[in-house]
Design a protein around this motif. Structure first.
Motif, PDB file in Angstrom:
ATOM      1  N   TRP A  53      79.936  56.185  90.979  1.00 20.23           N
ATOM      2  CA  TRP A  53      81.230  55.585  91.312  1.00 20.23           C
ATOM      3  C   TRP A  53      81.508  55.451  92.805  1.00 20.23           C
ATOM      4  CZ3 TRP A  53      80.612  53.542  87.178  1.00 20.23           C
ATOM      5  CH2 TRP A  53      80.484  54.214  85.965  1.00 20.23           C
TER       6      TRP A  53
ATOM      7  N   ILE B  68      81.179  49.063  97.142  1.00 18.82           N
ATOM      8  CA  ILE B  68      80.861  47.642  96.920  1.00 18.82           C
ATOM      9  C   ILE B  68      82.143  46.883  96.576  1.00 18.82           C
ATOM     10  CG2 ILE B  68      79.565  45.997  95.509  1.00 18.82           C
ATOM     11  CD1 ILE B  68      77.632  47.585  97.085  1.00 18.82           C
TER      12      ILE B  68
ATOM     13  N   LEU C  94      83.986  46.105  99.654  1.00 14.91           N
ATOM     14  CA  LEU C  94      83.322  44.987 100.353  1.00 14.91           C
ATOM     15  C   LEU C  94      83.711  43.657  99.734  1.00 14.91           C
ATOM     16  CD1 LEU C  94      81.101  43.707 102.201  1.00 14.91           C
ATOM     17  CD2 LEU C  94      79.485  44.145 100.354  1.00 14.91           C
ATOM     18  N   LEU C  95      83.645  43.594  98.399  1.00 16.46           N
ATOM     19  CA  LEU C  95      83.958  42.351  97.693  1.00 16.46           C
ATOM     20  C   LEU C  95      85.419  41.971  97.872  1.00 16.46           C
ATOM     21  CD1 LEU C  95      81.141  42.438  96.558  1.00 16.46           C
ATOM     22  CD2 LEU C  95      82.056  42.301  94.269  1.00 16.46           C
TER      23      LEU C  95
ATOM     24  N   ILE D 142      87.473  34.812 102.185  1.00 19.41           N
ATOM     25  CA  ILE D 142      87.048  33.569 101.514  1.00 19.41           C
ATOM     26  C   ILE D 142      88.276  32.850 100.945  1.00 19.41           C
ATOM     27  CG2 ILE D 142      85.713  32.602  99.581  1.00 19.41           C
ATOM     28  CD1 ILE D 142      83.848  33.559 101.681  1.00 19.41           C
TER      29      ILE D 142
ATOM     30  N   LEU E  27      85.675  35.835  94.351  1.00 15.30           N
ATOM     31  CA  LEU E  27      85.104  37.052  94.924  1.00 15.30           C
ATOM     32  C   LEU E  27      86.141  38.172  94.988  1.00 15.30           C
ATOM     33  CD1 LEU E  27      82.382  37.921  96.065  1.00 15.30           C
ATOM     34  CD2 LEU E  27      83.196  37.299  98.323  1.00 15.30           C
TER      35      LEU E  27
ATOM     36  N   LEU F  17      86.836  39.590  91.557  1.00 15.44           N
ATOM     37  CA  LEU F  17      85.730  40.459  91.138  1.00 15.44           C
ATOM     38  C   LEU F  17      85.854  41.823  91.820  1.00 15.44           C
ATOM     39  CD1 LEU F  17      83.100  40.726  89.575  1.00 15.44           C
ATOM     40  CD2 LEU F  17      81.897  39.650  91.454  1.00 15.44           C
TER      41      LEU F  17
ATOM     42  N   LEU G 150      86.347  45.429  89.956  1.00 13.22           N
ATOM     43  CA  LEU G 150      85.435  46.551  90.194  1.00 13.22           C
ATOM     44  C   LEU G 150      86.182  47.771  90.706  1.00 13.22           C
ATOM     45  CD1 LEU G 150      82.190  44.980  91.663  1.00 13.22           C
ATOM     46  CD2 LEU G 150      82.435  46.258  89.568  1.00 13.22           C
TER      47      LEU G 150
ATOM     48  N   GLN H  63      86.940  55.056  85.849  1.00 15.70           N
ATOM     49  CA  GLN H  63      85.815  55.890  85.445  1.00 15.70           C
ATOM     50  C   GLN H  63      85.696  57.158  86.294  1.00 15.70           C
ATOM     51  OE1 GLN H  63      82.375  53.176  83.693  1.00 15.70           O
ATOM     52  NE2 GLN H  63      83.411  52.182  85.387  1.00 15.70           N
TER      53      GLN H  63
ATOM     54  N   LEU I 269      79.511  50.658  79.337  1.00  7.66           N
ATOM     55  CA  LEU I 269      80.448  50.460  80.452  1.00  7.66           C
ATOM     56  C   LEU I 269      79.722  50.587  81.784  1.00  7.66           C
ATOM     57  CD1 LEU I 269      83.394  49.914  81.052  1.00  7.66           C
ATOM     58  CD2 LEU I 269      83.858  52.349  80.919  1.00  7.66           C
ATOM     59  N   TYR I 270      78.830  51.583  81.896  1.00  7.84           N
ATOM     60  CA  TYR I 270      78.067  51.791  83.125  1.00  7.84           C
ATOM     61  C   TYR I 270      77.185  50.594  83.432  1.00  7.84           C
ATOM     62  CZ  TYR I 270      74.304  53.509  86.089  1.00  7.84           C
ATOM     63  OH  TYR I 270      73.372  53.641  87.080  1.00  7.84           O
TER      64      TYR I 270
ATOM     65  N   MET J 235      79.282  47.685  84.600  1.00  8.69           N
ATOM     66  CA  MET J 235      79.716  47.941  85.984  1.00  8.69           C
ATOM     67  C   MET J 235      78.606  47.651  86.964  1.00  8.69           C
ATOM     68  SD  MET J 235      82.624  49.035  86.993  1.00  8.69           S
ATOM     69  CE  MET J 235      82.592  50.259  88.273  1.00  8.69           C
ATOM     70  N   MET J 236      77.419  48.175  86.699  1.00  6.97           N
ATOM     71  CA  MET J 236      76.288  48.020  87.607  1.00  6.97           C
ATOM     72  C   MET J 236      75.906  46.563  87.723  1.00  6.97           C
ATOM     73  SD  MET J 236      75.362  50.069  89.534  1.00  6.97           S
ATOM     74  CE  MET J 236      75.631  51.718  89.971  1.00  6.97           C
TER      75      MET J 236
ATOM     76  N   LEU K 233      77.892  43.966  87.311  1.00  5.95           N
ATOM     77  CA  LEU K 233      78.927  43.305  88.126  1.00  5.95           C
ATOM     78  C   LEU K 233      78.767  43.676  89.601  1.00  5.95           C
ATOM     79  CD1 LEU K 233      82.141  43.722  85.951  1.00  5.95           C
ATOM     80  CD2 LEU K 233      81.031  41.581  86.541  1.00  5.95           C
ATOM     81  N   THR K 234      78.419  44.950  89.859  1.00  6.39           N
ATOM     82  CA  THR K 234      78.309  45.419  91.242  1.00  6.39           C
ATOM     83  C   THR K 234      77.167  44.719  91.956  1.00  6.39           C
ATOM     84  OG1 THR K 234      79.122  47.572  90.528  1.00  6.39           O
ATOM     85  CG2 THR K 234      78.046  47.484  92.675  1.00  6.39           C
TER      86      THR K 234
ATOM     87  N   GLY L 254      77.786  41.003  92.073  1.00  4.44           N
ATOM     88  CA  GLY L 254      78.850  40.768  93.035  1.00  4.44           C
ATOM     89  C   GLY L 254      78.367  40.880  94.465  1.00  4.44           C
ATOM     90  N   THR L 255      77.503  41.872  94.731  1.00  5.40           N
ATOM     91  CA  THR L 255      76.956  42.054  96.093  1.00  5.40           C
ATOM     92  C   THR L 255      76.156  40.832  96.506  1.00  5.40           C
ATOM     93  OG1 THR L 255      76.705  44.382  95.517  1.00  5.40           O
ATOM     94  CG2 THR L 255      75.677  43.649  97.565  1.00  5.40           C
TER      95      THR L 255
ATOM     96  N   TYR M  77      76.379  37.784  95.282  1.00 14.71           N
ATOM     97  CA  TYR M  77      77.300  36.656  95.422  1.00 14.71           C
ATOM     98  C   TYR M  77      78.020  36.724  96.759  1.00 14.71           C
ATOM     99  CZ  TYR M  77      81.352  33.663  94.292  1.00 14.71           C
ATOM    100  OH  TYR M  77      82.332  32.695  94.306  1.00 14.71           O
ATOM    101  N   CYS M  78      78.438  37.933  97.107  1.00 11.91           N
ATOM    102  CA  CYS M  78      79.171  38.142  98.361  1.00 11.91           C
ATOM    103  C   CYS M  78      78.285  37.792  99.559  1.00 11.91           C
ATOM    104  CB  CYS M  78      79.631  39.590  98.444  1.00 11.91           C
ATOM    105  SG  CYS M  78      80.462  39.985  99.969  1.00 11.91           S
TER     106      CYS M  78
ATOM    107  N   ALA N   1      77.770  34.076  99.741  1.00 10.92           N
ATOM    108  CA  ALA N   1      78.993  33.396 100.184  1.00 10.92           C
ATOM    109  C   ALA N   1      79.185  33.581 101.681  1.00 10.92           C
ATOM    110  CB  ALA N   1      80.201  33.940  99.422  1.00 10.92           C
ATOM    111  N   LEU N   2      78.942  34.791 102.173  1.00 11.86           N
ATOM    112  CA  LEU N   2      79.116  35.042 103.609  1.00 11.86           C
ATOM    113  C   LEU N   2      78.081  34.271 104.416  1.00 11.86           C
ATOM    114  CD1 LEU N   2      79.926  38.871 103.588  1.00 11.86           C
ATOM    115  CD2 LEU N   2      81.472  37.015 104.184  1.00 11.86           C
TER     116      LEU N   2
END
Lengths: 261, 130
Positions: A16, A22, A25-26, A33, A42, A45, A49, A56, B101-102, B105-106, B108-109, B112-113, B115-116, B119-120
């Motif tokens: 966690w 992360i 950051l997002l 953005i 973004l 999201l 998260l 959790q 769930l884990y 989450m992972m 998406l994380t 997402g990283t 994608y981020c 995008a940057l």
């Protein structure tokens, strides 16, 4: 099975903190953005998260404490120090906004008309809804103390009732404040008066929502028998936070609403 | 002299006290009433009175030992689940639900990283001159 020779809690490895970092950051990149390229994907999201991480992480703390028994007295002492330090940091956060308010209001510039409230600003009457809000929060301070004593005396029904009443009073405050925001004759864009008013009261409102959520979680835990009359630190932390929110409101009311009008 | 006699009398005899029902203050009482105060006298007869209804009322102990206000206590059961020595870390201790769930989450994380960062990278490119 290995046994440790101390009473402290060595936590299991957990993902966690990483997902939380992360998510931050997002959220921040997403904010940039959104501002420049009009896309909220973004940022949303990041927000999802963040919420999932919080759910959790705190769920795991409840598992470690209530179900696995890791919250021994030394561990609980550490948690107490932690909560006190966190609330202290929040005090400093609000101190900054009070500094900004007093900086602008004690020596109003010629651009404002040399007076406070500035020329053209119609402040809210401190003896109408703001006074009701003060009474609501003070009453919620009483009900949360009632809840605490009920827990310590093992009164399940009274604890649930007084805690529910505290949360309802918190929601009532939020609803009243939202209505005030809607009806106010000035906006955040109305010079330094608008900025200081809405940023200080806005962050306070956010803290009321956070505090109400914390108390709601405590209510769910109380219903599920997590708290004992001797050991209920989660509730105490929520109560401390709630009293802090109440005190900040009293300072806001006296400084911005009353003296500042 | 008289005072000292009175004082000595008081010291040598035991005094019993009661709260007066009239004034609400402490007043003197006799030993008898001190050792068997009125409030604690047994007024309930030791034998139950004869049942006068046709159907006897249900005894309290038959209805269940504790009145459950808003659900029963499941904490001991959960404590058993979470203290199983299966080596699972606390965030996966409950089995399938936790694992799903884990993984979500992972996913998406990490997604997402990427994608981020993409995008940057894109927004960091200079815009074409018009």
């Amino acid at each position: 099975m290995a046994h440790q020779a101390h009473a402290y809690h060595m936590v299991d490895p957990s993902p966690w903190p990483l997902t939380g970092a992360i998510a931050a950051l997002l959220m921040t990149s997403g904010l940039a953005i959104w501002f420049h390229f009009h896309s909220t994907m973004l940022m949303t999201l990041g927000l999802v998260l963040t919420l999932l991480t919080m759910y959790q992480w705190w769920r795991d703390i409840i598992r470690e404490g209530t179900f696995q028994g890791h919250h021994t007295p030394p561990v609980q002492k550490g948690l107490r120090y932690g909560m006190i330090l966190f609330i202290t940091s929040e005090v400093f956060f609000f101190l900054g906004f009070f500094w900004a308010f007093y900086h602008s209001s004690l020596a109003p510039t010629p651009e404002l008309g040399g007076c406070w409230p500035p020329t053209g600003i119609i402040p809210l009457d401190p003896f109408e809804v703001p006074l009701l809000n003060t009474a609501v929060l003070l009453a919620s301070g009483v009900t949360v103390t009632w809840a605490h004593h009920s827990i310590m005396e093992g009164e399940r029904k009274q604890t649930i009732q007084s805690l529910a009443l505290t949360i309802l009073l918190g929601f009532y405050f939020t609803a009243l404040q939202a209505m005030e925001y809607y009806e106010a004759p000035f906006t955040i864009a109305d010079g330094v008066y608008g900025s200081t008013f809405f940023v200080a009261t806005g962050f306070h409102g956010l803290h009321v929502i956070i505090g109400s959520t914390f108390l709601a979680v405590c209510l769910l835990r109380q219903i599920q028998y997590h708290f004992t009359s001797e050991h209920h630190f989660g509730f105490e932390a929520a109560a401390w936070y709630w009293h802090f929110v109440d005190v900040v409101w009293l300072f806001l009311y006296v400084s911005i609403y009353w003296w500042g009008s | 002299m008289i005072l000292s006699v009175v004082w000595l009398t008081i010291l040598s005899t035991k005094m019993y006290y009661k709260v007066s029902g009239v004034t609400g203050k402490l007043t003197g009482a006799t030993a008898a009433s001190a050792y068997s105060p009125q409030g604690l006298k047994g007024t309930v007869p030791s034998q139950a009175p004869p049942i006068i209804f046709a159907v006897p009322t249900k005894v309290v102990s038959e209805t269940g030992s504790v009145a459950h206000y808003m659900g029963i206590n499941k904490v001991p059961e959960l404590q058993m689940i979470f203290q199983k020595t299966d080596g699972a870390p606390v965030h996966l201790k409950r089995g399938v639900m936790d694992k799903m769930l884990y993984r979500t989450m992972m996913g998406l994380t990490i997604g997402g990283t990427l994608y981020c960062l993409m995008a940057l990278y894109i927004v960091a490119q200079p815009r074409k001159p018009q």
